[in-house]
Scaffold this motif. Structure first.
Motif, PDB file in Angstrom:
ATOM      1  N   TRP A  43       6.683   7.974  -5.609  1.00 56.23           N
ATOM      2  CA  TRP A  43       7.097   7.092  -4.514  1.00 56.23           C
ATOM      3  C   TRP A  43       8.601   6.866  -4.519  1.00 56.23           C
ATOM      4  O   TRP A  43       9.228   6.746  -3.465  1.00 56.23           O
ATOM      5  CB  TRP A  43       6.350   5.761  -4.562  1.00 56.23           C
ATOM      6  N   ASN A  46      10.535   9.902  -2.958  1.00 61.58           N
ATOM      7  CA  ASN A  46      10.369  10.085  -1.521  1.00 61.58           C
ATOM      8  C   ASN A  46      10.581   8.797  -0.733  1.00 61.58           C
ATOM      9  O   ASN A  46      10.193   8.720   0.438  1.00 61.58           O
ATOM     10  CB  ASN A  46       8.963  10.619  -1.243  1.00 61.58           C
ATOM     11  N   LEU A  47      11.200   7.786  -1.342  1.00 58.74           N
ATOM     12  CA  LEU A  47      11.327   6.497  -0.684  1.00 58.74           C
ATOM     13  C   LEU A  47      12.207   6.562   0.568  1.00 58.74           C
ATOM     14  O   LEU A  47      11.883   5.953   1.597  1.00 58.74           O
ATOM     15  CB  LEU A  47      11.899   5.471  -1.670  1.00 58.74           C
ATOM     16  N   TYR A  50      10.307   8.037   3.442  1.00 61.40           N
ATOM     17  CA  TYR A  50       9.272   7.116   3.924  1.00 61.40           C
ATOM     18  C   TYR A  50       9.877   6.012   4.785  1.00 61.40           C
ATOM     19  O   TYR A  50       9.329   5.652   5.840  1.00 61.40           O
ATOM     20  CB  TYR A  50       8.533   6.509   2.735  1.00 61.40           C
ATOM     21  N   VAL A 105       1.828   0.100  -5.901  1.00 61.40           N
ATOM     22  CA  VAL A 105       1.441   1.351  -5.248  1.00 61.40           C
ATOM     23  C   VAL A 105       0.281   1.122  -4.283  1.00 61.40           C
ATOM     24  O   VAL A 105       0.210   1.761  -3.223  1.00 61.40           O
ATOM     25  CB  VAL A 105       1.085   2.412  -6.312  1.00 61.40           C
ATOM     26  N   LEU A 108       1.832  -0.153  -1.184  1.00 60.63           N
ATOM     27  CA  LEU A 108       2.450   0.959  -0.462  1.00 60.63           C
ATOM     28  C   LEU A 108       1.401   1.795   0.263  1.00 60.63           C
ATOM     29  O   LEU A 108       1.631   2.254   1.394  1.00 60.63           O
ATOM     30  CB  LEU A 108       3.243   1.838  -1.429  1.00 60.63           C
ATOM     31  N   THR A 109       0.253   1.986  -0.377  1.00 56.02           N
ATOM     32  CA  THR A 109      -0.834   2.720   0.268  1.00 56.02           C
ATOM     33  C   THR A 109      -1.317   1.995   1.508  1.00 56.02           C
ATOM     34  O   THR A 109      -1.602   2.627   2.544  1.00 56.02           O
ATOM     35  CB  THR A 109      -1.999   2.912  -0.721  1.00 56.02           C
ATOM     36  N   GLU A 198       2.395  14.137   0.735  1.00 57.08           N
ATOM     37  CA  GLU A 198       2.907  13.090   1.619  1.00 57.08           C
ATOM     38  C   GLU A 198       3.567  13.679   2.868  1.00 57.08           C
ATOM     39  O   GLU A 198       3.322  13.237   3.991  1.00 57.08           O
ATOM     40  CB  GLU A 198       3.917  12.220   0.871  1.00 57.08           C
ATOM     41  N   TRP A 203       0.815  10.445   4.455  1.00 53.54           N
ATOM     42  CA  TRP A 203       1.409   9.465   3.553  1.00 53.54           C
ATOM     43  C   TRP A 203       0.330   8.628   2.875  1.00 53.54           C
ATOM     44  O   TRP A 203       0.443   8.300   1.687  1.00 53.54           O
ATOM     45  CB  TRP A 203       2.357   8.553   4.320  1.00 53.54           C
ATOM     46  N   PHE A 207       0.034   8.325  -1.205  1.00 53.78           N
ATOM     47  CA  PHE A 207       0.067   7.050  -1.916  1.00 53.78           C
ATOM     48  C   PHE A 207      -1.290   6.738  -2.547  1.00 53.78           C
ATOM     49  O   PHE A 207      -1.356   6.064  -3.582  1.00 53.78           O
ATOM     50  CB  PHE A 207       0.486   5.927  -0.973  1.00 53.78           C
ATOM     51  N   PHE A 210      -1.278   8.351  -5.800  1.00 53.32           N
ATOM     52  CA  PHE A 210      -0.475   7.548  -6.725  1.00 53.32           C
ATOM     53  C   PHE A 210      -1.286   6.363  -7.264  1.00 53.32           C
ATOM     54  O   PHE A 210      -1.231   6.043  -8.455  1.00 53.32           O
ATOM     55  CB  PHE A 210       0.772   7.014  -6.020  1.00 53.32           C
TER      56      PHE A 210
END
Length: 265
Positions: A43, A46-47, A50, A105, A108-109, A198, A203, A207, A210
């Motif tokens: 994460w 690739n922040l 995103y 996480v 984020l998901t 992702e 995405w 996530f 993750f």
């Protein structure tokens, strides 16, 4: 007679190894490290993408946010080391950090899976893109904060906890070799494999992977509790420093009457 202290030390070390610690703990530590680094490194890598693609954040602002997150993450090992050595112990810090990582996480998901937690999609770079609301930004920042705490606080404390399972520098050296091999191997797999999921598939799925890796890492860490050697916290190092400073100041005023008179006036 000179060999007796050495023999006593070796006997104590073997008794300690027989009870807890040693190489039996390594599979649990390795699995914990793999799961949590798969979740954490992916994460973070690739922040920026995103933020730009899913939250309609401008590239400059996304870079600034990522830089702030990276800078904050680099300070966390200092705090976690103090907590582990002085108050909670290494295993407690690893367990708590793993829980933070999992919660972050998972959030984020949710931001990637629930449309109401992110702004409406639009073409990247368009001036008509709608900015995220305060609630959407709050959920996103909470997720990043929790995941950041779990990533860095766990990583270095887990290395210390693993080294404490061994009594000889030779075994500790071997452990560190494998530790960093697994750490960077997990980072490569996460940065290439899951990030590809992702960007190319979803995405939410990325996530979700993750989250699964973080959950497995936490579960395996808890399963290895009974095999680990738990070091007792030594108390805050700053307490002794403060006491020494106060004693030094008292000594100065005690042996210098003029200073004592000035302060009383």
């Amino acid at each position: 007679m000179e060999l007796q202290p050495s023999l006593d030390r070796e006997a104590g070390m073997s008794r300690s190894r027989g009870k807890r610690g040693g190489w039996i703990t390594f599979p649990f530590i390795a699995a914990t490290l793999t799961g949590l680094m798969l979740a954490g490194w992916g994460w973070l890598t690739n922040l920026i993408v995103y933020l730009i693609e899913e939250f309609n954040v401008k590239s400059i602002e996304a870079t600034q946010i990522t830089n702030i997150v990276t800078g904050g993450i680099n300070l966390l090992p200092i705090i976690s080391a103090i907590l582990a050595d002085s108050f909670l112990g290494s295993f407690a810090v690893v367990a708590i950090s793993s829980c933070f990582s999992l919660l972050g996480v998972v959030l984020l998901t949710l931001t990637a899976s629930i449309s109401s937690l992110r702004p409406p999609p639009c073409e990247t770079g368009s001036t008509l893109c709608q900015a995220p609301s305060r609630v959407q930004f709050s959920v996103l920042y909470a997720a990043i904060a929790l995941a950041s705490i779990g990533l860095r606080a766990m990583r270095f404390t887990l290395a210390t906890m693993g080294a404490n399972q061994f009594d000889t520098p030779q075994y500790q050296g071997v452990f560190f070799n494998w530790f960093f091999f697994i750490l960077y191997g997990a980072c490569v797999v996460s940065a290439i494999g899951i990030v590809y999921v992702e960007n190319s598939i979803s995405w939410g799925l990325g996530f979700g992977l993750f989250s699964a890796a973080s959950f497995v890492g936490l579960a395996i860490s808890l399963l290895g509790t009974r095999f680990n050697r738990h070091d007792r916290p030594q108390g805050s190092p700053y307490t002794g420093f403060a006491r020494a400073l106060v004693s030094a100041i008292r000594g100065i005023f005690h042996y210098h009457p003029k200073l004592r008179i000035i302060t009383t006036e």
